[in-house]
Design a protein around this motif. Structure first.
Motif, PDB file in Angstrom:
ATOM      1  N   ARG A  27       0.792  -1.177  -0.019  1.00 57.14           N
ATOM      2  CA  ARG A  27      -0.087   0.296   0.020  1.00 57.14           C
ATOM      3  C   ARG A  27       0.838   1.044   0.012  1.00 57.14           C
ATOM      4  O   ARG A  27       0.603   2.295  -0.882  1.00 57.14           O
ATOM      5  N   GLU A  28       1.764   1.322   0.859  1.00 57.37           N
ATOM      6  CA  GLU A  28       2.892   2.394   0.929  1.00 57.37           C
ATOM      7  C   GLU A  28       3.735   2.385  -0.463  1.00 57.37           C
ATOM      8  O   GLU A  28       3.672   3.681  -0.977  1.00 57.37           O
ATOM      9  N   TYR A  29       3.786   1.386  -1.339  1.00 61.02           N
ATOM     10  CA  TYR A  29       4.422   1.423  -2.288  1.00 61.02           C
ATOM     11  C   TYR A  29       3.475   2.299  -3.734  1.00 61.02           C
ATOM     12  O   TYR A  29       3.882   2.966  -4.329  1.00 61.02           O
ATOM     13  N   ALA A  30       2.281   1.918  -3.544  1.00 57.24           N
ATOM     14  CA  ALA A  30       1.285   2.346  -4.392  1.00 57.24           C
ATOM     15  C   ALA A  30       0.975   3.980  -4.171  1.00 57.24           C
ATOM     16  O   ALA A  30       0.889   4.841  -4.904  1.00 57.24           O
ATOM     17  N   ILE A  31       1.284   4.238  -2.864  1.00 48.59           N
ATOM     18  CA  ILE A  31       1.000   5.702  -2.740  1.00 48.59           C
ATOM     19  C   ILE A  31       2.394   6.327  -3.201  1.00 48.59           C
ATOM     20  O   ILE A  31       2.527   7.650  -3.755  1.00 48.59           O
ATOM     21  N   PHE A  32       3.655   5.898  -3.096  1.00 53.33           N
ATOM     22  CA  PHE A  32       4.847   6.210  -3.517  1.00 53.33           C
ATOM     23  C   PHE A  32       4.620   6.487  -5.067  1.00 53.33           C
ATOM     24  O   PHE A  32       5.180   7.460  -5.591  1.00 53.33           O
ATOM     25  N   TYR A  33       4.079   5.404  -5.611  1.00 49.64           N
ATOM     26  CA  TYR A  33       3.972   5.351  -7.148  1.00 49.64           C
ATOM     27  C   TYR A  33       3.047   6.737  -7.491  1.00 49.64           C
ATOM     28  O   TYR A  33       3.394   7.393  -8.566  1.00 49.64           O
ATOM     29  N   ALA A  34       1.908   6.869  -6.770  1.00 44.76           N
ATOM     30  CA  ALA A  34       1.260   7.937  -7.134  1.00 44.76           C
ATOM     31  C   ALA A  34       1.803   9.377  -7.074  1.00 44.76           C
ATOM     32  O   ALA A  34       1.728  10.359  -7.806  1.00 44.76           O
ATOM     33  N   VAL A  43      -3.069  -1.418  -5.753  1.00 42.12           N
ATOM     34  CA  VAL A  43      -1.932  -2.378  -5.485  1.00 42.12           C
ATOM     35  C   VAL A  43      -2.176  -3.530  -6.336  1.00 42.12           C
ATOM     36  O   VAL A  43      -1.185  -4.003  -6.961  1.00 42.12           O
ATOM     37  N   ALA A  44      -3.413  -4.273  -6.586  1.00 48.38           N
ATOM     38  CA  ALA A  44      -3.599  -5.287  -7.358  1.00 48.38           C
ATOM     39  C   ALA A  44      -3.065  -5.013  -8.842  1.00 48.38           C
ATOM     40  O   ALA A  44      -2.627  -5.985  -9.539  1.00 48.38           O
ATOM     41  N   GLU A  45      -3.241  -3.746  -9.310  1.00 45.79           N
ATOM     42  CA  GLU A  45      -2.752  -3.279 -10.645  1.00 45.79           C
ATOM     43  C   GLU A  45      -1.197  -3.145 -10.895  1.00 45.79           C
ATOM     44  O   GLU A  45      -0.692  -3.482 -11.876  1.00 45.79           O
ATOM     45  N   LEU A  46      -0.600  -2.876  -9.743  1.00 49.65           N
ATOM     46  CA  LEU A  46       0.849  -2.653  -9.792  1.00 49.65           C
ATOM     47  C   LEU A  46       1.612  -4.199  -9.651  1.00 49.65           C
ATOM     48  O   LEU A  46       2.415  -4.306 -10.213  1.00 49.65           O
ATOM     49  N   ILE A  47       0.939  -4.989  -8.883  1.00 50.74           N
ATOM     50  CA  ILE A  47       1.773  -6.326  -8.497  1.00 50.74           C
ATOM     51  C   ILE A  47       2.175  -7.011  -9.778  1.00 50.74           C
ATOM     52  O   ILE A  47       3.410  -7.215  -9.742  1.00 50.74           O
TER      53      ILE A  47
END
Length: 77
Positions: A27-34, A43-47
């Motif tokens: 979830r933190e990675y998804a925030i960093f990506y954004a 997250v499911a789209e990034l994995i």
């Protein structure tokens, strides 16, 4: 024709169980990506892309894959 036949692109759904800590880090990675790209992604789209990048960056795995594929095709390595 220069373009080879396209590979099977049928999605394969897999279920995985994550530790709470890993789920939080994703979830933190998804925030960093954004924050980095200005686009929110689940997250499911990034994995799948994260896993692909991981496998592509693992030199030992690539070497082993080439060796296994060569052996399975009857090619000496």
């Amino acid at each position: 024709m220069k373009l080879a036949k396209l590979p099977d692109r049928t999605p394969v759904k897999m279920n995985v169980v994550l530790t709470p800590g890993l789920a939080q880090r994703l979830r933190e990675y998804a925030i960093f990506y954004a924050e980095t790209y200005g686009t929110k992604e689940e997250v499911a789209e990034l994995i799948p892309f994260m896993l692909e990048a991981f496998l592509e960056s693992d030199a030992d795995f690539r070497k082993g894959s080439k060796r296994r594929n060569g052996e399975s095709m009857g090619v000496a390595s």
